[in-house]
Motif scaffolding. Sequence first.
Motif, mmCIF file in Angstrom:
data_model
loop_
_atom_site.group_PDB
_atom_site.id
_atom_site.type_symbol
_atom_site.label_atom_id
_atom_site.label_comp_id
_atom_site.label_asym_id
_atom_site.label_seq_id
_atom_site.Cartn_x
_atom_site.Cartn_y
_atom_site.Cartn_z
ATOM 1 N N GLY A 106 0.817 -1.210 0.000
ATOM 2 C CA GLY A 106 0.000 0.000 0.000
ATOM 3 C C GLY A 106 0.847 1.255 0.000
ATOM 4 N N ALA A 107 2.011 1.186 0.663
ATOM 5 C CA ALA A 107 2.906 2.342 0.684
ATOM 6 C C ALA A 107 3.515 2.612 -0.675
ATOM 7 C CB ALA A 107 4.022 2.113 1.703
ATOM 8 N N PRO A 152 0.540 5.937 3.388
ATOM 9 C CA PRO A 152 0.809 6.812 2.236
ATOM 10 C C PRO A 152 1.851 6.228 1.288
ATOM 11 C CG PRO A 152 1.879 7.655 4.222
ATOM 12 C CD PRO A 152 1.018 6.499 4.650
ATOM 13 N N PRO A 153 1.810 6.652 0.005
ATOM 14 C CA PRO A 153 0.888 7.622 -0.573
ATOM 15 C C PRO A 153 -0.455 6.983 -0.908
ATOM 16 C CG PRO A 153 2.431 6.893 -2.230
ATOM 17 C CD PRO A 153 2.844 6.218 -0.953
ATOM 18 N N ILE A 231 9.838 6.748 -3.088
ATOM 19 C CA ILE A 231 8.562 7.466 -3.223
ATOM 20 C C ILE A 231 8.298 8.332 -1.995
ATOM 21 C CG2 ILE A 231 6.058 7.178 -3.368
ATOM 22 C CD1 ILE A 231 6.557 4.665 -5.036
ATOM 23 N N LEU A 232 8.326 7.707 -0.810
ATOM 24 C CA LEU A 232 7.999 8.450 0.409
ATOM 25 C C LEU A 232 9.092 9.453 0.759
ATOM 26 C CD1 LEU A 232 6.514 5.576 2.585
ATOM 27 C CD2 LEU A 232 5.308 7.229 1.163
ATOM 28 N N GLY A 233 10.351 9.049 0.587
ATOM 29 C CA GLY A 233 11.441 9.969 0.878
ATOM 30 C C GLY A 233 11.418 11.180 -0.037
ATOM 31 N N THR A 241 7.003 16.265 -5.902
ATOM 32 C CA THR A 241 5.576 16.322 -5.621
ATOM 33 C C THR A 241 5.026 14.893 -5.683
ATOM 34 O OG1 THR A 241 4.952 16.556 -7.950
ATOM 35 C CG2 THR A 241 5.448 18.583 -6.722
ATOM 36 N N PRO A 242 3.814 14.649 -5.151
ATOM 37 C CA PRO A 242 3.238 13.306 -5.276
ATOM 38 C C PRO A 242 3.153 12.821 -6.717
ATOM 39 C CG PRO A 242 2.015 14.566 -3.650
ATOM 40 C CD PRO A 242 2.996 15.520 -4.269
#
Length: 432
Positions: A106-107, A152-153, A231-233, A241-242
């Motif tokens: 999911g992350a 997230p995301p 992605i998260l970092g 940006t996302p």
Amino acid sequence: MIEISLMALAVLVALLSFGVPLPYCFGGALMFMHTFGGATMKGTMLWGFGQLANPVLLCIPLFVFAGAIMSESGIAKSLLDFVNIFVGRVRGGLGVVASVSCAIIGAISGSGMTGVAATGPLLIPEMAEKGYPRGYATALVANSSLLGLLIPPSVTMIIYGWVTDTSILACFLATVGPGLLIMTLFAVVNMVQCRKFPLVLEESKPMKELIREAGSRTFVALPALVMPVIILGGIYGGIMTPTEAAAVGVMYAIPVGVLVYRGLTWSKFLRAAKDAATAIGAIMVMIVFSLMLSQIFVMEDIPQALVEGIFTITQNKVLLLILVNFLLFFIGMIVNDITSIILTAPLLLPLMEAIGISPVHFAAIIGVNTAMGGVTPPYASILYLGVRIGNVEFTDVIKPAMTLILFGYLPVVFLTSFWPELSLTLPRLMGY
């Protein structure tokens, strides 16, 4: 005008109850508002389709595509093997693997559907072979897959931040605490349930061999584990940006799937692209129709009328939060997560702000409720998908699914609503 709007909602619910496809349900409600409420259909349609040009929405198809590539390439399997080495020999450990793996996936993908599609074909047969009832295994995987809406995301938090003009990063952070707590509660419930299952455990290995195997699987899973870090970092570090992070995720998943895990062939890539395109087409159609309906409600001052009407019943914050949770849960039972957020967030946010609930806190409340709705009949899209993947009867799944909802989701719904620190601590630490 509020009477017309309530009747339009009644039309929407009636069409949903008859199993009419979602776009047509919203189309029927729109036609009702156009006929009896005086809404200008042309202007509303132009506004709705204009909203699809927002760059924020571009990250949704990219995250879904990344998740489809994971399912086809072997990335998901490497993550499962990595987690299994640490808890696979513990009674009930394979169930814990399900919850943790879905949280990791999911992350990366931000989608509950991806969790079922990626882990279900691998985990459900393995759990059944180890002595878990197939219905229970399917229910656990389906419920755990919804952690993709909270860790997230998250696609749902992107939509919420977009429609309410709230920081998407703050919304991401708000659902981390509830998501991790639900994952922990699922693990606890699983360990308790496993006491009555005739499980077949793996043989214990010498510590030296276990350490060697753990090192080997960690090395194999390392390219897959780097993906959520990138992605998260990138998002939280302010580097991307996302939308940019989603694009980087796709560009990273393709060579890793082809060159490292060698599971992403040309035919599988085309299948992943087709599955992602089909899902995105349905999502975007639902977005534009539900946006049009919610915009009409906003133009007609329905949110303000709703706040005034509810305040005539009670102004007690606790009672209002309970009522809002019941409403969100009910809506989540009959529509999907994205539609639920687009429809309810603009309507209920003024009420939440009036009783002192911040938009970021409300993001966590609405996120947990819509996730729970994804496994609660009659809609229960994630649960039905799990039933198909697990090749099991729905009647075998519903009891364990309700157990997980009762002891996993429901406590977190109330904790999120009445203990703001659960969802606001991380956003505050990051300056939101």
